[in-house]
Motif scaffolding. Structure first.
Motif, short mmCIF file in Angstrom:
data_model
loop_
_atom_site.label_atom_id
_atom_site.label_comp_id
_atom_site.label_asym_id
_atom_site.label_seq_id
_atom_site.Cartn_x
_atom_site.Cartn_y
_atom_site.Cartn_z
N ASN A 7 -0.66 -17.54 -13.62
CA ASN A 7 0.78 -17.28 -13.58
C ASN A 7 1.47 -18.17 -12.55
OD1 ASN A 7 1.00 -15.35 -15.63
ND2 ASN A 7 0.43 -13.69 -14.27
N LYS A 61 1.49 -21.71 -13.97
CA LYS A 61 2.49 -21.81 -15.05
C LYS A 61 3.89 -21.98 -14.47
CE LYS A 61 4.41 -19.37 -19.01
NZ LYS A 61 4.52 -18.07 -19.66
N LEU A 64 6.11 -25.28 -15.11
CA LEU A 64 7.47 -25.16 -15.65
C LEU A 64 8.48 -25.89 -14.78
CD1 LEU A 64 7.61 -21.47 -16.87
CD2 LEU A 64 8.34 -23.44 -18.20
N CYS A 95 -1.72 -24.86 -19.09
CA CYS A 95 -0.36 -24.31 -18.93
C CYS A 95 0.67 -25.22 -19.59
CB CYS A 95 -0.03 -24.11 -17.45
SG CYS A 95 -0.88 -22.69 -16.73
N VAL A 130 0.58 -24.52 -23.32
CA VAL A 130 1.26 -23.28 -23.66
C VAL A 130 2.78 -23.48 -23.62
CG1 VAL A 130 1.76 -20.92 -22.84
CG2 VAL A 130 -0.60 -21.74 -22.96
N ILE A 131 3.26 -24.11 -22.57
CA ILE A 131 4.70 -24.32 -22.40
C ILE A 131 5.26 -25.18 -23.52
CG2 ILE A 131 6.43 -25.44 -20.94
CD1 ILE A 131 4.58 -24.48 -18.53
N GLN A 132 4.58 -26.25 -23.85
CA GLN A 132 5.09 -27.16 -24.87
C GLN A 132 4.79 -26.67 -26.29
OE1 GLN A 132 3.48 -31.04 -23.73
NE2 GLN A 132 5.39 -31.53 -22.69
N LYS A 166 3.46 -23.55 -27.47
CA LYS A 166 3.76 -22.17 -27.86
C LYS A 166 5.19 -21.78 -27.54
CE LYS A 166 -0.95 -20.71 -27.70
NZ LYS A 166 -1.70 -19.82 -28.40
N LEU A 167 5.68 -22.21 -26.38
CA LEU A 167 7.04 -21.84 -25.99
C LEU A 167 8.08 -22.85 -26.49
CD1 LEU A 167 6.43 -20.67 -22.30
CD2 LEU A 167 6.43 -19.30 -24.40
N LYS A 207 9.08 -25.58 -25.04
CA LYS A 207 9.94 -26.06 -23.95
C LYS A 207 9.44 -27.40 -23.42
CE LYS A 207 11.44 -21.64 -22.08
NZ LYS A 207 11.56 -20.86 -20.85
#
Length: 96
Positions: free
Chosen positions: A9, A12, A16, A61, A64-66, A68-69, A71
């Motif tokens: 966390n 991440k 971000l 991380c 996941v950010i790019q 799945k999210l 962003k």
């Protein structure tokens, strides 16, 4: 929450922040890792051992950010290269 989840966390949040503030890191995990390390105070190679930032955690991380999210996406060319490499890697793994 266990230690690993707490670490992830934190990583991440750091990833971000870096992806938002430094767009050039969106295309390169190496640049992303280096900038994350700098954000944590690393100035030398020896500092990397002190901050204990795991490059695989940064990479995962970012994925996941790019992916799945959706962003802070990379350039289209980089996206295409990553997709191609992923398929090649899967094929390679099957045949080793």
């Amino acid at each position: 929450m266990n230690k690993t989840k707490t670490e992830l966390n934190s990583v991440k949040k750091l990833v971000l922040h870096v992806l938002e503030q430094y767009p050039e890191t969106r295309n390169s995990d190496n640049k992303l890792y280096i900038q994350c390390a700098k954000e944590l105070g690393a100035e030398t190679i020896d500092d990397l051992m002190k901050i204990k930032l795991n490059i695989i955690s940064v990479h995962k991380c970012r994925q996941v950010i790019q992916n799945k999210l959706g962003k802070f996406l990379p350039d289209k060319e980089v996206e295409e290269v990553r997709a191609e490499r992923q398929l090649t890697f899967k094929d390679w793994m099957i045949n080793i």
